[in-house]
Enzyme design. Sequence first.
Site, PDB file in Angstrom:
ATOM      1  N   HIS A  57      55.117  39.897  44.164  1.00 48.93           N
ATOM      2  CA  HIS A  57      54.600  41.274  44.068  1.00 48.93           C
ATOM      3  C   HIS A  57      53.288  41.398  44.830  1.00 48.93           C
ATOM      4  O   HIS A  57      52.240  40.903  44.390  1.00 48.93           O
ATOM      5  CB  HIS A  57      54.389  41.680  42.602  1.00 48.93           C
ATOM      6  N   HIS A  59      51.017  44.000  48.025  1.00 50.02           N
ATOM      7  CA  HIS A  59      50.906  45.242  48.807  1.00 50.02           C
ATOM      8  C   HIS A  59      50.267  44.907  50.149  1.00 50.02           C
ATOM      9  O   HIS A  59      49.042  44.978  50.296  1.00 50.02           O
ATOM     10  CB  HIS A  59      50.073  46.284  48.055  1.00 50.02           C
ATOM     11  N   GLN A 152      54.678  55.412  46.188  1.00 43.83           N
ATOM     12  CA  GLN A 152      53.410  55.286  45.453  1.00 43.83           C
ATOM     13  C   GLN A 152      53.000  56.567  44.709  1.00 43.83           C
ATOM     14  O   GLN A 152      52.481  56.513  43.606  1.00 43.83           O
ATOM     15  CB  GLN A 152      52.292  54.885  46.436  1.00 43.83           C
ATOM     16  N   HIS A 210      57.455  49.250  39.960  1.00 42.27           N
ATOM     17  CA  HIS A 210      56.234  49.279  39.172  1.00 42.27           C
ATOM     18  C   HIS A 210      56.630  50.008  37.886  1.00 42.27           C
ATOM     19  O   HIS A 210      57.063  51.164  37.947  1.00 42.27           O
ATOM     20  CB  HIS A 210      55.153  50.074  39.888  1.00 42.27           C
ATOM     21  N   GLU A 213      52.948  50.551  34.025  1.00 41.31           N
ATOM     22  CA  GLU A 213      51.632  49.942  34.268  1.00 41.31           C
ATOM     23  C   GLU A 213      50.580  50.852  33.646  1.00 41.31           C
ATOM     24  O   GLU A 213      49.857  51.582  34.324  1.00 41.31           O
ATOM     25  CB  GLU A 213      51.374  49.743  35.769  1.00 41.31           C
ATOM     26  N   ASP A 309      49.720  40.952  43.580  1.00 38.27           N
ATOM     27  CA  ASP A 309      49.561  42.399  43.651  1.00 38.27           C
ATOM     28  C   ASP A 309      48.591  42.817  44.756  1.00 38.27           C
ATOM     29  O   ASP A 309      48.967  43.491  45.693  1.00 38.27           O
ATOM     30  CB  ASP A 309      49.133  42.979  42.301  1.00 38.27           C
ATOM     31  N   TRP A 315      42.306  48.448  44.819  1.00 33.58           N
ATOM     32  CA  TRP A 315      42.453  48.132  43.400  1.00 33.58           C
ATOM     33  C   TRP A 315      41.736  46.855  42.989  1.00 33.58           C
ATOM     34  O   TRP A 315      41.401  46.661  41.844  1.00 33.58           O
ATOM     35  CB  TRP A 315      43.952  48.011  43.050  1.00 33.58           C
TER      36      TRP A 315
HETATM   37 FE   FE2 Z   1      51.723  46.714  42.681  1.00 29.15          FE
END
Ligand code: FE2
Length: 425
Positions: A57, A59, A152, A210, A213, A309, A315
Amino acid sequence: MSFDLIVKGGTLPGGSKADIGIDGDRITAIEPKLEAVAGKVVDAAGHLVAPPFVDPHFHMDATLSYGMPRINASGTLLEGIALWGELKPLLTHEAVRERALSYCDWAASMGLLAIRTHVDVCDDRLLAVEALLEVKREVAPVIDLQLVAFPQDGFYRDPTAKQNTIRALDMGVDVVGGIPHFERTMEEGRRSVIELCEIAAERGLMIDMHCDETDDPMSRHIEQLAYEAHRLGLQGMVAGSHLTSMHSMDNYYASKLLPLMAEAEVAAIPNPLINIVLQGRHDTYPKRRGLTRVPEMLSYGIRVGFGQDCVLDPWYSLGTADMLDVAFMALHVAQMTSPADMRRLFDMVTTESAAIMRLPDYGLKVGAKASLVVLDAGDPIEALRLRAARRCVIASGKVVAEGSGGAMRLSLPGRPQTVDRRHRH
Ligand code: FE2
């Protein structure tokens, strides 16, 4: 007998000592002692030889963008999504490609040779999709890159996400993504799970959403995801990423949900580094950890692989492409401290995550792709404790990184010969 390459005297994750013979890009022998000539010998005596690390996982369209155009002041998931929305119109094909390739250098130097990356399709240009498809082809001799079409901004909430998801899949993106907890309502989230699973079933594709979350215990989209996996015959093809709401769910409800996930063979991909940072932000004290129920999932036979991630993005402001950091955080937050649990954590950033990605020729076995990592540790538990340096990384039969830690020397065509993990922007 002769081999192109022999990795000599290493200790395998299970504890046995072995020589590994490699011809071309394949492992052709694993024996306690190989008496043979070889074009090259890697001396692994006293060191752990493991299959490559796997990140299920990530990005890659956002990585290494920390500080662009500003940093996430609140540290929350929602500000991160808003910040990514500010950055998206500024992205260029070349910038996304360059940052992704730099990250792949880091990954190769860490023995991280398989990555599933979500790619945001909520941009009508589909610029990141094009750039990452190009990167996937470029890094294929070294890194197995799997792309997930990720809406997203919401499959229904964003006006063109649906058509862009289909376009991305038509362009060759491998896996169907989703974000049901970010749709406008619980009901729209539920319907997005159904429609996305039907799209995947029609195309014979895997699904990785996802999912839930959030700290909201009523965010229960994983239930629908497991139901759809069962209904559509997608057992073993579906993963729920994050699943942090399960941390806060009622125990009775969780006792019904966990066997449902096991029956549907839905895998879980928690992301402990990012979720220990993002979750519980609305709590005072006690503050919830927000990691999903990992030991309980394992007790039900649910497959679990850990993801990174984010690295240096809207993030998460840290990260080095080291999956041992991920497992180390998981060990602490999930309190998986027994020797058996610690060995299992090592599997969850290697073989278990490879199984989730359905990598057909992965592993230390004869006939598999000759990709492996030699670590400065004697066994998997020591590797975790030390977050051990990599001594040698072999990808498809070729040594691609040698040295230790920050001083790794790379041998990647067209790339720099050393890896620089400092971040400048
Ligand atoms: Fe993610």
